[in-house]
Design a protein around this motif. Structure first.
Motif, PDB file in Angstrom:
ATOM      1  N   ARG A  95      47.905  31.758  23.260  1.00 39.25           N
ATOM      2  CA  ARG A  95      47.797  33.012  22.522  1.00 39.25           C
ATOM      3  C   ARG A  95      47.029  34.032  23.349  1.00 39.25           C
ATOM      4  N   ILE A  96      47.608  35.213  23.529  1.00 37.96           N
ATOM      5  CA  ILE A  96      46.905  36.309  24.183  1.00 37.96           C
ATOM      6  C   ILE A  96      46.831  37.471  23.193  1.00 37.96           C
ATOM      7  N   CYS A  97      45.778  38.260  23.293  1.00 34.29           N
ATOM      8  CA  CYS A  97      45.551  39.317  22.306  1.00 34.29           C
ATOM      9  C   CYS A  97      46.160  40.659  22.669  1.00 34.29           C
ATOM     10  N   SER A  98      46.441  40.888  23.929  1.00 37.70           N
ATOM     11  CA  SER A  98      47.079  42.148  24.305  1.00 37.70           C
ATOM     12  C   SER A  98      47.656  42.034  25.703  1.00 37.70           C
ATOM     13  N   LEU A  99      48.612  42.880  25.971  1.00 35.55           N
ATOM     14  CA  LEU A  99      49.192  42.939  27.309  1.00 35.55           C
ATOM     15  C   LEU A  99      48.335  43.861  28.168  1.00 35.55           C
ATOM     16  N   PRO A 100      48.278  43.616  29.463  1.00 39.16           N
ATOM     17  CA  PRO A 100      47.470  44.481  30.323  1.00 39.16           C
ATOM     18  C   PRO A 100      48.039  45.898  30.382  1.00 39.16           C
ATOM     19  N   LYS A 101      47.152  46.876  30.510  1.00 42.69           N
ATOM     20  CA  LYS A 101      47.579  48.273  30.633  1.00 42.69           C
ATOM     21  C   LYS A 101      48.233  48.503  31.991  1.00 42.69           C
ATOM     22  N   ASN A 102      47.747  47.812  32.996  1.00 43.15           N
ATOM     23  CA  ASN A 102      48.299  47.892  34.352  1.00 43.15           C
ATOM     24  C   ASN A 102      48.702  46.491  34.772  1.00 43.15           C
ATOM     25  N   ARG A 103      49.883  46.377  35.353  1.00 42.68           N
ATOM     26  CA  ARG A 103      50.383  45.054  35.727  1.00 42.68           C
ATOM     27  C   ARG A 103      50.467  44.824  37.223  1.00 42.68           C
ATOM     28  N   SER A 104      50.041  45.793  38.007  1.00 45.34           N
ATOM     29  CA  SER A 104      50.106  45.641  39.449  1.00 45.34           C
ATOM     30  C   SER A 104      48.906  46.326  40.096  1.00 45.34           C
ATOM     31  N   PHE A 105      48.275  45.626  41.029  1.00 41.15           N
ATOM     32  CA  PHE A 105      47.114  46.131  41.750  1.00 41.15           C
ATOM     33  C   PHE A 105      47.270  45.755  43.210  1.00 41.15           C
TER      34      PHE A 105
ATOM     35  N   MET B 187      49.824  36.590  38.894  1.00 47.35           N
ATOM     36  CA  MET B 187      48.930  36.009  37.891  1.00 47.35           C
ATOM     37  C   MET B 187      49.682  36.042  36.565  1.00 47.35           C
ATOM     38  N   THR B 188      49.685  34.923  35.850  1.00 47.40           N
ATOM     39  CA  THR B 188      50.368  34.888  34.559  1.00 47.40           C
ATOM     40  C   THR B 188      49.508  35.589  33.505  1.00 47.40           C
ATOM     41  N   LEU B 189      50.150  35.952  32.412  1.00 54.88           N
ATOM     42  CA  LEU B 189      49.436  36.657  31.344  1.00 54.88           C
ATOM     43  C   LEU B 189      48.353  35.793  30.705  1.00 54.88           C
ATOM     44  N   ASP B 190      48.550  34.479  30.661  1.00 57.87           N
ATOM     45  CA  ASP B 190      47.499  33.626  30.113  1.00 57.87           C
ATOM     46  C   ASP B 190      46.312  33.528  31.072  1.00 57.87           C
ATOM     47  N   GLU B 191      46.560  33.602  32.374  1.00 57.62           N
ATOM     48  CA  GLU B 191      45.459  33.637  33.337  1.00 57.62           C
ATOM     49  C   GLU B 191      44.673  34.943  33.193  1.00 57.62           C
ATOM     50  N   TYR B 192      45.400  36.043  33.032  1.00 55.51           N
ATOM     51  CA  TYR B 192      44.772  37.342  32.796  1.00 55.51           C
ATOM     52  C   TYR B 192      43.888  37.289  31.546  1.00 55.51           C
ATOM     53  N   GLU B 193      44.404  36.685  30.490  1.00 55.57           N
ATOM     54  CA  GLU B 193      43.659  36.595  29.228  1.00 55.57           C
ATOM     55  C   GLU B 193      42.383  35.770  29.403  1.00 55.57           C
ATOM     56  N   ALA B 194      42.465  34.679  30.156  1.00 50.45           N
ATOM     57  CA  ALA B 194      41.272  33.854  30.390  1.00 50.45           C
ATOM     58  C   ALA B 194      40.199  34.642  31.138  1.00 50.45           C
ATOM     59  N   ILE B 195      40.597  35.420  32.141  1.00 54.22           N
ATOM     60  CA  ILE B 195      39.644  36.261  32.876  1.00 54.22           C
ATOM     61  C   ILE B 195      39.025  37.290  31.929  1.00 54.22           C
ATOM     62  N   ARG B 196      39.860  37.916  31.092  1.00 50.76           N
ATOM     63  CA  ARG B 196      39.369  38.919  30.151  1.00 50.76           C
ATOM     64  C   ARG B 196      38.351  38.320  29.177  1.00 50.76           C
ATOM     65  N   LEU B 197      38.699  37.182  28.617  1.00 48.01           N
ATOM     66  CA  LEU B 197      37.832  36.577  27.613  1.00 48.01           C
ATOM     67  C   LEU B 197      36.511  36.071  28.198  1.00 48.01           C
ATOM     68  N   ILE B 198      36.584  35.405  29.345  1.00 45.31           N
ATOM     69  CA  ILE B 198      35.381  34.792  29.915  1.00 45.31           C
ATOM     70  C   ILE B 198      34.545  35.794  30.696  1.00 45.31           C
ATOM     71  N   ASP B 199      35.167  36.529  31.601  1.00 43.53           N
ATOM     72  CA  ASP B 199      34.390  37.419  32.472  1.00 43.53           C
ATOM     73  C   ASP B 199      34.078  38.768  31.838  1.00 43.53           C
ATOM     74  N   LEU B 200      34.996  39.334  31.082  1.00 43.76           N
ATOM     75  CA  LEU B 200      34.753  40.649  30.493  1.00 43.76           C
ATOM     76  C   LEU B 200      34.077  40.549  29.128  1.00 43.76           C
ATOM     77  N   ASP B 201      34.594  39.682  28.261  1.00 50.18           N
ATOM     78  CA  ASP B 201      34.028  39.551  26.920  1.00 50.18           C
ATOM     79  C   ASP B 201      32.853  38.586  26.858  1.00 50.18           C
ATOM     80  N   GLY B 202      32.620  37.828  27.943  1.00 50.11           N
ATOM     81  CA  GLY B 202      31.474  36.925  27.999  1.00 50.11           C
ATOM     82  C   GLY B 202      31.601  35.668  27.157  1.00 50.11           C
ATOM     83  N   MET B 203      32.801  35.272  26.849  1.00 50.39           N
ATOM     84  CA  MET B 203      33.007  34.047  26.059  1.00 50.39           C
ATOM     85  C   MET B 203      32.745  32.812  26.914  1.00 50.39           C
TER      86      MET B 203
END
Length: 119
Positions: free
Chosen positions: A5-15, A30-46
């Motif tokens: 389960r992911i909560c949102s799609l990235p605003k930008n998909r290429s860097f 990077m898959t969307l679930d990998e992106y979500e894990a980075i968002r949750l752990i590194d950005l949201d601090g989970m």
């Protein structure tokens, strides 16, 4: 494979690196679930445990997804590769419909309620 389960799609998909005209650049996906894990752990601090719960997977699976994502980020940063975010086995969160209690979905719902006057 269980869909994550992911909560949102990235605003930008290429860097990628800039200023490399005419030079061939390797692409890391990077898959969307990998992106979500980075968002949750590194950005949201989970914690990895909370991340796993949010994504609907086992903690060991969340840890593996997160580790894979970090390696890909390091490859891009250190070696100047392009990063694309796409694909993977995921389901887009529908908020409370799927029992989601993440802050991200709650923030989205609050903003939508204010815009719609549903206070």
């Amino acid at each position: 494979m269980k869909r994550r389960r992911i909560c949102s799609l990235p605003k930008n998909r290429s860097f990628g690196p800039t200023g490399l005209l005419g030079k061939e650049i390797a692409i890391i996906t990077m898959t969307l679930d990998e992106y979500e894990a980075i968002r949750l752990i590194d950005l949201d601090g989970m914690s990895q445990e909370a991340c796993a719960e949010s994504m609907g997977v086992a903690r060991t699976t969340a840890q593996a997804i997160y580790n894979s994502a970090r390696v890909k980020l390091a490859e891009c940063l250190i070696n100047g590769h392009e990063l694309r975010i796409e694909g993977g086995e995921y389901i887009l969160c529908q908020g409370e419909k799927l029992g989601c209690s993440c802050n991200h979905c709650h923030k989205k719902r609050s903003i939508l309620q204010i815009k719609n006057g549903d206070d």
